[in-house]
Motif scaffolding. Structure first.
Motif, PDB file in Angstrom:
ATOM      1  N   SER A  26       0.831  -1.215   0.000  1.00 54.40           N
ATOM      2  CA  SER A  26       0.000   0.000   0.000  1.00 54.40           C
ATOM      3  C   SER A  26       0.861   1.260   0.000  1.00 54.40           C
ATOM      4  N   GLN A  27       2.009   1.230   0.676  1.00 52.36           N
ATOM      5  CA  GLN A  27       2.929   2.370   0.630  1.00 52.36           C
ATOM      6  C   GLN A  27       3.459   2.572  -0.790  1.00 52.36           C
ATOM      7  N   ASN A  28       3.790   1.463  -1.459  1.00 54.43           N
ATOM      8  CA  ASN A  28       4.283   1.565  -2.833  1.00 54.43           C
ATOM      9  C   ASN A  28       3.234   2.154  -3.763  1.00 54.43           C
ATOM     10  N   ILE A  29       1.996   1.691  -3.637  1.00 48.16           N
ATOM     11  CA  ILE A  29       0.931   2.203  -4.500  1.00 48.16           C
ATOM     12  C   ILE A  29       0.673   3.679  -4.213  1.00 48.16           C
ATOM     13  N   ALA A  30       0.684   4.057  -2.943  1.00 49.50           N
ATOM     14  CA  ALA A  30       0.433   5.450  -2.576  1.00 49.50           C
ATOM     15  C   ALA A  30       1.519   6.384  -3.106  1.00 49.50           C
ATOM     16  N   ASN A  31       2.737   5.883  -3.245  1.00 44.25           N
ATOM     17  CA  ASN A  31       3.854   6.720  -3.690  1.00 44.25           C
ATOM     18  C   ASN A  31       4.266   6.464  -5.129  1.00 44.25           C
ATOM     19  N   ALA A  32       3.428   5.801  -5.903  1.00 46.25           N
ATOM     20  CA  ALA A  32       3.771   5.459  -7.286  1.00 46.25           C
ATOM     21  C   ALA A  32       4.060   6.700  -8.129  1.00 46.25           C
ATOM     22  N   ASP A  33       3.438   7.828  -7.829  1.00 44.51           N
ATOM     23  CA  ASP A  33       3.645   9.050  -8.606  1.00 44.51           C
ATOM     24  C   ASP A  33       4.602  10.029  -7.937  1.00 44.51           C
ATOM     25  N   THR A  34       5.258   9.603  -6.865  1.00 46.46           N
ATOM     26  CA  THR A  34       6.205  10.470  -6.168  1.00 46.46           C
ATOM     27  C   THR A  34       7.564  10.389  -6.857  1.00 46.46           C
ATOM     28  N   PRO A  35       8.081  11.511  -7.342  1.00 43.34           N
ATOM     29  CA  PRO A  35       9.383  11.477  -8.016  1.00 43.34           C
ATOM     30  C   PRO A  35      10.489  10.966  -7.089  1.00 43.34           C
ATOM     31  N   GLY A  36      11.287  10.047  -7.615  1.00 42.90           N
ATOM     32  CA  GLY A  36      12.422   9.525  -6.871  1.00 42.90           C
ATOM     33  C   GLY A  36      12.090   8.482  -5.823  1.00 42.90           C
ATOM     34  N   TYR A  37      10.838   8.044  -5.734  1.00 43.65           N
ATOM     35  CA  TYR A  37      10.463   7.043  -4.736  1.00 43.65           C
ATOM     36  C   TYR A  37      10.949   5.672  -5.179  1.00 43.65           C
ATOM     37  N   GLN A  38      11.629   4.965  -4.266  1.00 39.20           N
ATOM     38  CA  GLN A  38      12.093   3.611  -4.535  1.00 39.20           C
ATOM     39  C   GLN A  38      11.111   2.601  -3.962  1.00 39.20           C
ATOM     40  N   ARG A  39      10.753   1.643  -4.784  1.00 40.72           N
ATOM     41  CA  ARG A  39       9.825   0.582  -4.382  1.00 40.72           C
ATOM     42  C   ARG A  39      10.422  -0.228  -3.237  1.00 40.72           C
ATOM     43  N   ASP A  87      13.498  11.995 -12.733  1.00 40.00           N
ATOM     44  CA  ASP A  87      13.290  10.605 -12.321  1.00 40.00           C
ATOM     45  C   ASP A  87      11.947  10.464 -11.629  1.00 40.00           C
ATOM     46  N   GLY A  88      11.118   9.560 -12.164  1.00 39.44           N
ATOM     47  CA  GLY A  88       9.874   9.202 -11.493  1.00 39.44           C
ATOM     48  C   GLY A  88      10.175   8.092 -10.496  1.00 39.44           C
ATOM     49  N   SER A  89       9.180   7.354 -10.103  1.00 38.57           N
ATOM     50  CA  SER A  89       9.406   6.240  -9.193  1.00 38.57           C
ATOM     51  C   SER A  89       9.690   4.972 -10.004  1.00 38.57           C
ATOM     52  N   ASN A  90      10.118   3.921  -9.314  1.00 42.38           N
ATOM     53  CA  ASN A  90      10.305   2.637  -9.996  1.00 42.38           C
ATOM     54  C   ASN A  90       9.199   1.658  -9.610  1.00 42.38           C
ATOM     55  N   VAL A  91       8.036   2.182  -9.253  1.00 43.23           N
ATOM     56  CA  VAL A  91       6.887   1.363  -8.866  1.00 43.23           C
ATOM     57  C   VAL A  91       6.056   1.046 -10.105  1.00 43.23           C
ATOM     58  N   ASN A  92       5.783  -0.238 -10.302  1.00 41.29           N
ATOM     59  CA  ASN A  92       4.890  -0.686 -11.365  1.00 41.29           C
ATOM     60  C   ASN A  92       3.579  -1.074 -10.679  1.00 41.29           C
ATOM     61  N   THR A  93       2.534  -0.308 -10.906  1.00 41.01           N
ATOM     62  CA  THR A  93       1.278  -0.544 -10.184  1.00 41.01           C
ATOM     63  C   THR A  93       0.658  -1.909 -10.495  1.00 41.01           C
ATOM     64  N   MET A  94       0.898  -2.446 -11.687  1.00 44.86           N
ATOM     65  CA  MET A  94       0.362  -3.776 -12.012  1.00 44.86           C
ATOM     66  C   MET A  94       1.019  -4.842 -11.123  1.00 44.86           C
ATOM     67  N   ILE A  95       2.311  -4.720 -10.900  1.00 47.50           N
ATOM     68  CA  ILE A  95       3.014  -5.663 -10.020  1.00 47.50           C
ATOM     69  C   ILE A  95       2.512  -5.508  -8.590  1.00 47.50           C
ATOM     70  N   GLU A  96       2.295  -4.277  -8.166  1.00 47.05           N
ATOM     71  CA  GLU A  96       1.823  -4.033  -6.801  1.00 47.05           C
ATOM     72  C   GLU A  96       0.422  -4.587  -6.589  1.00 47.05           C
ATOM     73  N   VAL A  97      -0.451  -4.431  -7.578  1.00 48.35           N
ATOM     74  CA  VAL A  97      -1.806  -4.974  -7.466  1.00 48.35           C
ATOM     75  C   VAL A  97      -1.753  -6.497  -7.397  1.00 48.35           C
ATOM     76  N   ALA A  98      -0.886  -7.117  -8.207  1.00 46.87           N
ATOM     77  CA  ALA A  98      -0.739  -8.570  -8.161  1.00 46.87           C
ATOM     78  C   ALA A  98      -0.185  -9.017  -6.806  1.00 46.87           C
ATOM     79  N   ASP A  99       0.802  -8.282  -6.277  1.00 53.49           N
ATOM     80  CA  ASP A  99       1.346  -8.605  -4.951  1.00 53.49           C
ATOM     81  C   ASP A  99       0.288  -8.450  -3.864  1.00 53.49           C
ATOM     82  N   ALA A 100      -0.526  -7.417  -3.989  1.00 56.51           N
ATOM     83  CA  ALA A 100      -1.586  -7.194  -3.001  1.00 56.51           C
ATOM     84  C   ALA A 100      -2.602  -8.329  -3.032  1.00 56.51           C
ATOM     85  N   ARG A 101      -2.953  -8.764  -4.221  1.00 56.98           N
ATOM     86  CA  ARG A 101      -3.916  -9.866  -4.348  1.00 56.98           C
ATOM     87  C   ARG A 101      -3.330 -11.156  -3.768  1.00 56.98           C
ATOM     88  N   GLU A 102      -2.058 -11.424  -4.053  1.00 55.14           N
ATOM     89  CA  GLU A 102      -1.419 -12.625  -3.511  1.00 55.14           C
ATOM     90  C   GLU A 102      -1.342 -12.565  -1.987  1.00 55.14           C
TER      91      GLU A 102
END
Length: 130
Positions: A26-39, A87-102
């Motif tokens: 949830s932290q990763n998804i919340a910061n997906a659009d934060t510049p420089g945020y590392q997953r 630099d944007g973030s390195n968060v891929n929301t599709m991966i995060e959604v899949a991780d959340a579901r798992e």
């Protein structure tokens, strides 16, 4: 009765580990659009309790993903360099959604296991009362 308590301990450790994993996702998804945020990533480790001999799982550590940042072109952005990129973030929301579901499904499986052991313990206690 001891084995039922051990199984409840194992299930409880799984519940806590998956809850921590969902928190990281949830932290990763919340910061997906934060510049420089590392997953962030959760790393699990098997735990052995020498007191009652039960196994379990715990979050060993939360590490940072070292995959490259997305380059975003926006010359008007305050963080843009001379080429207009930042630099944007390195968060891929599709991966995060899949991780959340798992994590959610693993949490639910541990919850069902815990509940089954609890019901069996209750039934055993009722049988012993007779």
């Amino acid at each position: 009765m001891g084995d039922l308590l051990k199984s409840m301990t194992v299930s409880a450790s799984g519940l806590m580990a998956q809850a921590q994993r969902l928190n990281v996702v949830s932290q990763n998804i919340a910061n997906a659009d934060t510049p420089g945020y590392q997953r962030k990533q959760s790393e699990f480790q098997q735990m052995f309790d020498t007191f009652d001999g039960s196994d379990g799982v715990a979050v060993l550590k939360i590490s940072l993903d070292d995959s490259p940042f997305k380059k975003i072109y926006d010359p008007t952005h305050p963080l843009a360099d001379t080429t207009g990129n930042y630099d944007g973030s390195n968060v891929n929301t599709m991966i995060e959604v899949a991780d959340a579901r798992e994590a959610q499904r693993s949490y639910e499986a541990n919850l069902r296991s815990f509940d089954n052991a609890r019901q069996m313990s209750r039934s055993l206690l009722e049988l012993l009362k007779r």
